[in-house]
Design a protein around this motif. Sequence first.
Motif, PDB file in Angstrom:
ATOM      1  N   UNK A 259      -2.859  10.523   3.097  1.00 62.87           N
ATOM      2  CA  UNK A 259      -3.146  10.458   4.573  1.00 62.87           C
ATOM      3  C   UNK A 259      -3.109  12.167   4.801  1.00 62.87           C
ATOM      4  N   UNK A 260      -3.641  12.491   5.862  1.00 65.00           N
ATOM      5  CA  UNK A 260      -3.520  13.868   6.391  1.00 65.00           C
ATOM      6  C   UNK A 260      -2.400  14.066   7.361  1.00 65.00           C
ATOM      7  N   UNK A 261      -1.480  14.984   6.703  1.00 63.87           N
ATOM      8  CA  UNK A 261      -0.151  15.253   7.396  1.00 63.87           C
ATOM      9  C   UNK A 261      -0.203  16.689   8.066  1.00 63.87           C
ATOM     10  N   UNK A 262      -1.130  17.120   8.037  1.00 64.89           N
ATOM     11  CA  UNK A 262      -1.437  18.286   9.113  1.00 64.89           C
ATOM     12  C   UNK A 262      -1.030  19.627   8.479  1.00 64.89           C
ATOM     13  N   UNK A 263      -0.644  20.642   9.531  1.00 66.69           N
ATOM     14  CA  UNK A 263      -0.027  21.898   9.075  1.00 66.69           C
ATOM     15  C   UNK A 263       1.423  22.375   9.117  1.00 66.69           C
ATOM     16  N   UNK A 264       2.084  21.473   9.601  1.00 63.41           N
ATOM     17  CA  UNK A 264       3.475  21.688  10.060  1.00 63.41           C
ATOM     18  C   UNK A 264       4.417  21.996   8.797  1.00 63.41           C
ATOM     19  N   UNK A 265       5.759  21.958   9.204  1.00 64.33           N
ATOM     20  CA  UNK A 265       6.835  22.432   8.184  1.00 64.33           C
ATOM     21  C   UNK A 265       7.435  21.433   7.491  1.00 64.33           C
ATOM     22  N   UNK A 266       8.435  21.497   6.604  1.00 64.68           N
ATOM     23  CA  UNK A 266       8.770  20.457   5.657  1.00 64.68           C
ATOM     24  C   UNK A 266       9.692  19.476   6.947  1.00 64.68           C
ATOM     25  N   UNK A 267      10.307  20.128   7.845  1.00 65.99           N
ATOM     26  CA  UNK A 267      11.114  19.097   8.743  1.00 65.99           C
ATOM     27  C   UNK A 267      10.186  18.736  10.224  1.00 65.99           C
ATOM     28  N   UNK A 268       8.924  18.983   9.831  1.00 67.33           N
ATOM     29  CA  UNK A 268       8.080  18.564  11.294  1.00 67.33           C
ATOM     30  C   UNK A 268       7.280  17.261  11.120  1.00 67.33           C
ATOM     31  N   UNK A 269       7.520  16.620  10.009  1.00 65.51           N
ATOM     32  CA  UNK A 269       6.707  15.352   9.979  1.00 65.51           C
ATOM     33  C   UNK A 269       6.690  14.578  11.299  1.00 65.51           C
ATOM     34  N   UNK A 270       7.995  14.254  11.859  1.00 61.60           N
ATOM     35  CA  UNK A 270       7.985  13.307  12.932  1.00 61.60           C
ATOM     36  C   UNK A 270       8.084  14.145  14.305  1.00 61.60           C
ATOM     37  N   UNK A 271       7.579  15.359  14.313  1.00 56.56           N
ATOM     38  CA  UNK A 271       7.718  16.102  15.467  1.00 56.56           C
ATOM     39  C   UNK A 271       6.421  15.420  16.553  1.00 56.56           C
ATOM     40  N   UNK A 272       6.934  15.359  17.661  1.00 53.15           N
ATOM     41  CA  UNK A 272       6.218  14.668  18.536  1.00 53.15           C
ATOM     42  C   UNK A 272       4.783  15.562  18.831  1.00 53.15           C
ATOM     43  N   UNK A 273       3.601  15.062  18.845  1.00 55.86           N
ATOM     44  CA  UNK A 273       2.366  15.527  18.905  1.00 55.86           C
ATOM     45  C   UNK A 273       1.828  15.837  17.639  1.00 55.86           C
ATOM     46  N   UNK A 274       2.553  16.005  16.696  1.00 55.36           N
ATOM     47  CA  UNK A 274       1.989  16.122  15.262  1.00 55.36           C
ATOM     48  C   UNK A 274       0.994  15.176  14.718  1.00 55.36           C
ATOM     49  N   UNK A 275       0.187  15.707  13.746  1.00 54.55           N
ATOM     50  CA  UNK A 275      -0.849  14.890  13.327  1.00 54.55           C
ATOM     51  C   UNK A 275      -0.271  13.881  12.297  1.00 54.55           C
TER      52      UNK A 275
ATOM     53  N   UNK B  62       0.869  -1.103  -0.081  1.00 58.70           N
ATOM     54  CA  UNK B  62       0.020  -0.035   0.063  1.00 58.70           C
ATOM     55  C   UNK B  62       0.952   1.175   0.028  1.00 58.70           C
ATOM     56  N   UNK B  63       0.526   2.148  -0.823  1.00 56.25           N
ATOM     57  CA  UNK B  63       1.646   3.622  -1.038  1.00 56.25           C
ATOM     58  C   UNK B  63       0.678   4.679  -0.517  1.00 56.25           C
ATOM     59  N   UNK B  64       1.147   5.361   0.438  1.00 53.54           N
ATOM     60  CA  UNK B  64       0.560   6.620   0.968  1.00 53.54           C
ATOM     61  C   UNK B  64       1.536   7.588   0.548  1.00 53.54           C
ATOM     62  N   UNK B  65       0.637   8.630   0.499  1.00 54.09           N
ATOM     63  CA  UNK B  65       1.229  10.085   0.324  1.00 54.09           C
ATOM     64  C   UNK B  65       0.595  11.343   1.270  1.00 54.09           C
ATOM     65  N   UNK B  66       1.671  11.951   1.703  1.00 50.62           N
ATOM     66  CA  UNK B  66       0.954  13.089   2.459  1.00 50.62           C
ATOM     67  C   UNK B  66       1.934  14.529   2.506  1.00 50.62           C
ATOM     68  N   UNK B  67       1.486  15.556   2.342  1.00 52.60           N
ATOM     69  CA  UNK B  67       2.217  16.934   2.540  1.00 52.60           C
ATOM     70  C   UNK B  67       1.421  17.477   3.498  1.00 52.60           C
ATOM     71  N   UNK B  68       2.385  18.364   4.221  1.00 53.38           N
ATOM     72  CA  UNK B  68       1.665  19.321   5.416  1.00 53.38           C
ATOM     73  C   UNK B  68       1.554  20.549   4.823  1.00 53.38           C
TER      74      UNK B  68
END
Length: 315
Positions: free
Chosen positions: A280-296, A242-248
């Motif tokens: 998938x919903x990657x939220x509203x964060x920056x390019x470097x924030x996908x694995x930030x604790x608490x992020x969607x 399964x291939x997912x894609x997301x962009x904040x």
Amino acid sequence: MPSVRRTVAAVSVLAAAGSTAAAGHAEVYAPPAPAPALSAPALDARYQATARDITRALATAERVGDKGRKRALSALLGPGRRFLSFDPRGGGRAVEVLGDLKHADRIAVVVPGADNSLANYDSPKFVGGGGRALYRHVHATAPGARVAVIAWLGYDSPSTLSTDALTSGRAENGARSLERLLTGVHRVNGRARFALLCHSYGSVVCGKAARRLAPLPVDEIALFGSPGTTLRHVSDLGTPARVWAGRAKGDWVRYVPNVRFAGLGFGADPASPGFGALRFDAGTGPHSGYLRPGSLALRNLALIALGRDTEVTHA
């Protein structure tokens, strides 16, 4: 294509400046010593051999007064840390294991993008710090799950300020290294399922590796903050996963032209409906924030790592 020409021109100027600044820096770090091939019986010996390589590199950093590398290597030798491979030359490579690789039911591999190096490995914005955040979130979400995480700085990550970041050459080499890693890990643990979590230029690596990895039990691939994969459609990846894609929403990569011309650029946007990936919903964060604790984004990537697809929030 004016947008491509402007991008190449700007990056070329910055790359020249960067290479001038780096000129004259002597390569003083020795290559890693031969290590046992990856297998279940040799896993502990492999960890020990890699720790010796890191210790030798630390001694070199102390001898030559490389304070930045000394701090980074000292942290890698912290209690409980285990590495499958390590190479201090150039920007450096390090492949860290979080959790029990032999007995895991699922193994998530974090594949990083540009600007990753030993110097910033443990930063929350880069692969070591991001891998730990993922590991903690996975086990907070599913405390009883047997999941390991591999933070994979196993290729020469390009600098954003270089033309390498506009071409797929580094990704081709990275794909071969990623295939070797997963083949070896599959020998260590033949029952575990794999999830590849591929950030930014790392999604180009995963795009190149997907077909090679088709014989292995890779059942999830997530492309996030991706400039493209050089392919036009998810079917071109040649994977049963399964291939997912997301962009904040705050990710600057949305301004990168989705073109491929004369070997430059990476083509179609994986997060666009036409690419055909699950979004998938990657939220509203920056390019470097996908694995930030608490992020969607981290929440959804952890669910993908766990194989809990029905709980993933869709874009």
